[in-house]
Design a protein around this motif. Structure first.
Motif, PDB file in Angstrom:
ATOM      1  N   ASP A  30      22.183  31.770  36.406  1.00 32.05           N
ATOM      2  CA  ASP A  30      22.728  31.412  35.099  1.00 32.05           C
ATOM      3  C   ASP A  30      24.207  31.761  35.068  1.00 32.05           C
ATOM      4  OD1 ASP A  30      20.391  30.398  33.877  1.00 32.05           O
ATOM      5  OD2 ASP A  30      19.672  32.434  33.501  1.00 32.05           O
ATOM      6  N   PRO A  31      25.006  31.059  34.252  1.00 25.59           N
ATOM      7  CA  PRO A  31      26.455  31.303  34.242  1.00 25.59           C
ATOM      8  C   PRO A  31      26.844  32.749  33.960  1.00 25.59           C
ATOM      9  CG  PRO A  31      25.968  29.244  33.126  1.00 25.59           C
ATOM     10  CD  PRO A  31      24.638  29.886  33.421  1.00 25.59           C
ATOM     11  N   ASP A  32      26.080  33.465  33.107  1.00 23.18           N
ATOM     12  CA  ASP A  32      26.457  34.845  32.817  1.00 23.18           C
ATOM     13  C   ASP A  32      26.307  35.728  34.056  1.00 23.18           C
ATOM     14  OD1 ASP A  32      23.718  34.407  32.630  1.00 23.18           O
ATOM     15  OD2 ASP A  32      23.392  36.006  31.182  1.00 23.18           O
ATOM     16  N   MET A  33      25.342  35.423  34.915  1.00 30.41           N
ATOM     17  CA  MET A  33      25.186  36.183  36.155  1.00 30.41           C
ATOM     18  C   MET A  33      26.173  35.684  37.208  1.00 30.41           C
ATOM     19  SD  MET A  33      22.883  38.464  35.526  1.00 30.41           S
ATOM     20  CE  MET A  33      22.140  39.032  37.057  1.00 30.41           C
ATOM     21  N   GLY A  34      26.452  34.388  37.210  1.00 30.33           N
ATOM     22  CA  GLY A  34      27.466  33.850  38.116  1.00 30.33           C
ATOM     23  C   GLY A  34      28.836  34.436  37.855  1.00 30.33           C
ATOM     24  N   ARG A  35      29.106  34.765  36.585  1.00 30.22           N
ATOM     25  CA  ARG A  35      30.395  35.373  36.246  1.00 30.22           C
ATOM     26  C   ARG A  35      30.569  36.714  36.963  1.00 30.22           C
ATOM     27  NH1 ARG A  35      31.128  39.091  32.686  1.00 30.22           N
ATOM     28  NH2 ARG A  35      29.130  38.631  31.659  1.00 30.22           N
ATOM     29  N   LEU A  36      29.480  37.454  37.123  1.00 28.86           N
ATOM     30  CA  LEU A  36      29.563  38.725  37.845  1.00 28.86           C
ATOM     31  C   LEU A  36      29.956  38.498  39.301  1.00 28.86           C
ATOM     32  CD1 LEU A  36      26.319  40.454  36.497  1.00 28.86           C
ATOM     33  CD2 LEU A  36      28.659  40.636  35.605  1.00 28.86           C
ATOM     34  N   VAL A  37      29.430  37.442  39.889  1.00 25.44           N
ATOM     35  CA  VAL A  37      29.798  37.093  41.266  1.00 25.44           C
ATOM     36  C   VAL A  37      31.269  36.702  41.332  1.00 25.44           C
ATOM     37  CG1 VAL A  37      29.295  35.568  43.213  1.00 25.44           C
ATOM     38  CG2 VAL A  37      27.432  36.358  41.743  1.00 25.44           C
ATOM     39  N   HIS A  38      31.699  35.909  40.349  1.00 22.37           N
ATOM     40  CA  HIS A  38      33.098  35.472  40.281  1.00 22.37           C
ATOM     41  C   HIS A  38      34.033  36.677  40.232  1.00 22.37           C
ATOM     42  CE1 HIS A  38      36.002  32.288  38.389  1.00 22.37           C
ATOM     43  NE2 HIS A  38      36.635  33.096  39.228  1.00 22.37           N
ATOM     44  N   GLU A  39      33.744  37.619  39.352  1.00 18.51           N
ATOM     45  CA  GLU A  39      34.597  38.798  39.203  1.00 18.51           C
ATOM     46  C   GLU A  39      34.632  39.620  40.485  1.00 18.51           C
ATOM     47  OE1 GLU A  39      32.763  40.655  35.883  1.00 18.51           O
ATOM     48  OE2 GLU A  39      33.686  39.314  34.382  1.00 18.51           O
ATOM     49  N   ALA A  40      33.479  39.753  41.138  1.00 23.80           N
ATOM     50  CA  ALA A  40      33.429  40.533  42.380  1.00 23.80           C
ATOM     51  C   ALA A  40      34.214  39.843  43.488  1.00 23.80           C
ATOM     52  CB  ALA A  40      31.976  40.741  42.801  1.00 23.80           C
ATOM     53  N   MET A  41      34.111  38.518  43.588  1.00 25.12           N
ATOM     54  CA  MET A  41      34.851  37.787  44.618  1.00 25.12           C
ATOM     55  C   MET A  41      36.359  37.922  44.404  1.00 25.12           C
ATOM     56  SD  MET A  41      32.422  34.392  44.960  1.00 25.12           S
ATOM     57  CE  MET A  41      33.499  33.522  46.116  1.00 25.12           C
ATOM     58  N   THR A  42      36.784  37.915  43.141  1.00 26.37           N
ATOM     59  CA  THR A  42      38.207  38.092  42.836  1.00 26.37           C
ATOM     60  C   THR A  42      38.688  39.462  43.313  1.00 26.37           C
ATOM     61  OG1 THR A  42      38.060  36.604  40.929  1.00 26.37           O
ATOM     62  CG2 THR A  42      39.923  38.150  40.992  1.00 26.37           C
ATOM     63  N   ARG A  43      37.883  40.487  43.080  1.00 25.75           N
ATOM     64  CA  ARG A  43      38.252  41.832  43.531  1.00 25.75           C
ATOM     65  C   ARG A  43      38.304  41.921  45.055  1.00 25.75           C
ATOM     66  NH1 ARG A  43      34.824  43.247  39.125  1.00 25.75           N
ATOM     67  NH2 ARG A  43      33.055  43.599  40.539  1.00 25.75           N
ATOM     68  N   MET A  44      37.537  41.083  45.737  1.00 23.31           N
ATOM     69  CA  MET A  44      37.548  41.068  47.207  1.00 23.31           C
ATOM     70  C   MET A  44      38.764  40.339  47.775  1.00 23.31           C
ATOM     71  SD  MET A  44      33.566  40.040  47.776  1.00 23.31           S
ATOM     72  CE  MET A  44      32.243  40.966  46.991  1.00 23.31           C
ATOM     73  N   GLY A  45      39.531  39.687  46.906  1.00 25.84           N
ATOM     74  CA  GLY A  45      40.687  38.939  47.376  1.00 25.84           C
ATOM     75  C   GLY A  45      40.407  37.468  47.607  1.00 25.84           C
ATOM     76  N   ILE A  46      39.251  36.988  47.166  1.00 23.87           N
ATOM     77  CA  ILE A  46      38.905  35.570  47.291  1.00 23.87           C
ATOM     78  C   ILE A  46      39.283  34.870  45.994  1.00 23.87           C
ATOM     79  CG2 ILE A  46      37.026  33.911  47.607  1.00 23.87           C
ATOM     80  CD1 ILE A  46      35.509  36.139  49.107  1.00 23.87           C
ATOM     81  N   THR A  47      40.136  33.852  46.092  1.00 18.41           N
ATOM     82  CA  THR A  47      40.502  33.058  44.926  1.00 18.41           C
ATOM     83  C   THR A  47      39.385  32.079  44.640  1.00 18.41           C
ATOM     84  OG1 THR A  47      42.869  33.235  45.428  1.00 18.41           O
ATOM     85  CG2 THR A  47      42.194  31.466  43.941  1.00 18.41           C
ATOM     86  N   THR A  48      38.792  32.151  43.462  1.00 18.96           N
ATOM     87  CA  THR A  48      37.669  31.291  43.116  1.00 18.96           C
ATOM     88  C   THR A  48      38.058  30.395  41.956  1.00 18.96           C
ATOM     89  OG1 THR A  48      36.162  33.045  43.816  1.00 18.96           O
ATOM     90  CG2 THR A  48      35.219  31.227  42.544  1.00 18.96           C
TER      91      THR A  48
END
Length: 459
Positions: A194-212
């Motif tokens: 679901d988008p609310d859980m996908g947002r957590l993935v998005h935020e984590a990827m940003t912290r890893m240095g991956i532009t999403t």
């Protein structure tokens, strides 16, 4: 004694599992087995390719479960680099093309197994076939990508698609020292959540240095004067790229089946009964990524490309084709993945799946930790649970967190298979010790909260 011939189209998980199981059941004097594989490898783990590219495992040999020579030593006539180009069901034969010599021939069969797998989604976009653009479906694909990464003069990579393969490849490219951008048309990465859980993935990827970049449909791949990829374009921007990886997903490879008039479902996969026999055909079976399977939660057919299912299909098919009886009852849609140290898991239905199935539901989301909060290494995780309105039947679970998060979804998968309610789940006798779990496991905490949500909704 009459010897029957079993012909198998496809030499990977489902096809060769079927061949091996059939051979265990019947000897060569009773059953001749001929299998065709158009690639260079048999029985390999496509799921392991991102981890080979990342450097976690050596490849490709480490990803091969059984070589062609090993299959042949078990009296299975496996013909590599040979593509089946036509199924003549009325005549009981298949036409094949030797990809090395160009020779064509017909092979008769008494029984047929279709295990043609899936093909990567490759949209018809300008530049999509340019040098430097890679799909990741076969071991040959993995080798070609590694070759490109080793020769690339620039260090910019774009991944098109933010599903399982997309996020796994983003990590692999990051570990090769590339500046990584992931572009996806969905609201959030991992649209299997679901988008609310996908947002957590998005935020984590940003912290890893991956532009999403989300909500952005790719319009084309741009090339330079040398014809090689130089950027990926969306309607609003261009993202420079020295290499592009396609992670858009896969679709059933059923062109042969379609041409032969076999029944296909809404997702383009072959339709079978519980014995994996193609509907309406007594002597034709199908399994693996080319079929649709029953979703035990929604009651609908769906397409899920996973090696776990493919191997189970093969076991069932091999037993039945050799005269036995076995069934594959269906799936609940369990899948896990990771990007760097972030673990991602889901099973059952998302909110939009529940709505599409006409189910009323409630949700509960909790934040917890992988171990007792006071124990060293305790890591956060978020658990989301869907339960049916009034009945409280579990409908789905999604988990995003660090070490120890993903495999917790197996508890929910078992509960879904058993049609448990969230209230019944709260009494599950799960293992506890501070190094492994809080006193109340995160899944049980979510179940307790879901029980309360069901009661409020009923009131």
């Amino acid at each position: 004694m009459t010897t029957e011939r079993l012909v198998i189209v496809g030499g990977d998980a489902a096809g060769m599992s079927a061949a091996s199981q059939a051979r265990r059941t019947k000897g060569r004097d009773e059953l001749e087995i001929v299998a065709f594989e158009r690639g260079h490898y048999s029985s390999y783990s496509a799921c392991g390719i991102p981890y080979w590219v990342a450097g976690d495992v050596e490849g490709p040999d480490r990803l091969i479960a059984r070589s062609p020579a090993e299959h042949r030593s078990r009296d299975i006539d496996l013909r590599m680099r040979t593509e089946v180009t036509e199924l003549d069901l009325a005549g009981g034969r298949v036409r094949s093309l030797d990809l090395e010599s160009g020779a064509e021939s017909w092979t008769g069969f008494d029984k047929l197994v279709i295990a043609t797998g899936a093909r990567p989604v490759r949209p018809a976009l300008p530049g999509i076939d340019a040098p430097g653009v890679h799909g990741v479906q076969t071991l040959d694909d993995g080798r070609a990508l590694l070759d490109t990464l080793s020769r690339a003069t620039g260090r910019r990579a774009v991944v098109i698609g933010a599903g399982y393969i997309g996020v796994e490849m983003a990590e692999a490219l990051l570990r090769h020292g590339f500046e990584v951008t992931v572009v996806d048309r969905s609201e959030q990465p991992m649209s299997t959540l679901d988008p609310d859980m996908g947002r957590l993935v998005h935020e984590a990827m940003t912290r890893m240095g991956i532009t999403t970049v989300t909500g952005a449909a790719v319009t084309g791949v741009l090339t330079g004067d040398d014809g090689r990829v130089r950027a990926v374009a969306t309607q609003d921007a261009e993202y420079p790229a020295d290499v592009v990886v396609l992670g858009i997903g896969v679709e059933p490879e059923t062109a042969l089946a379609r041409a032969a008039g076999l029944p296909l479902g809404d997702h383009g996969g072959l339709l079978t009964d519980l014995s994996m026999r193609v509907r309406g055909r007594d002597a034709v079976w199908a399994g693996g990524d080319c079929v649709e399977v029953l979703d035990l939660v929604s009651g609908r057919e769906r397409h899920i490309a996973l090696g776990t299912h493919a191997n189970k299909h093969g076991q069932v098919i091999g037993s039945n084709a050799a005269g036995g009886y076995a069934t594959f009852p269906g799936v609940v849609g369990t899948a896990v993945s990771k990007v760097c140290d972030l673990e991602i898991a889901r099973t059952g239905l998302r909110e939009k799946d529940a709505r599409a199935a006409g189910l009323r539901y409630v949700t509960a989301t909790v934040e917890s930790t992988s171990r007792a909060g006071y124990f060293p290494g305790a890591a956060p995780m978020t658990v989301k649970m869907l339960a049916e309105f009034r009945t409280g039947r579990l409908l789905g679970v999604q988990i995003v967190g660090r070490e120890g998060a993903a495999k917790r979804v197996d508890v929910a998968a078992v509960a879904l298979t058993a049609s448990m309610t969230v209230e019944a789940m709260t009494a599950l006798d799960l293992g506890y010790a501070p190094p492994f779990s809080p006193v109340w496991d995160p899944v049980l905490v979510a179940a307790r909260k879901a029980v309360a949500a069901v009661r409020r909704a009923g009131a």
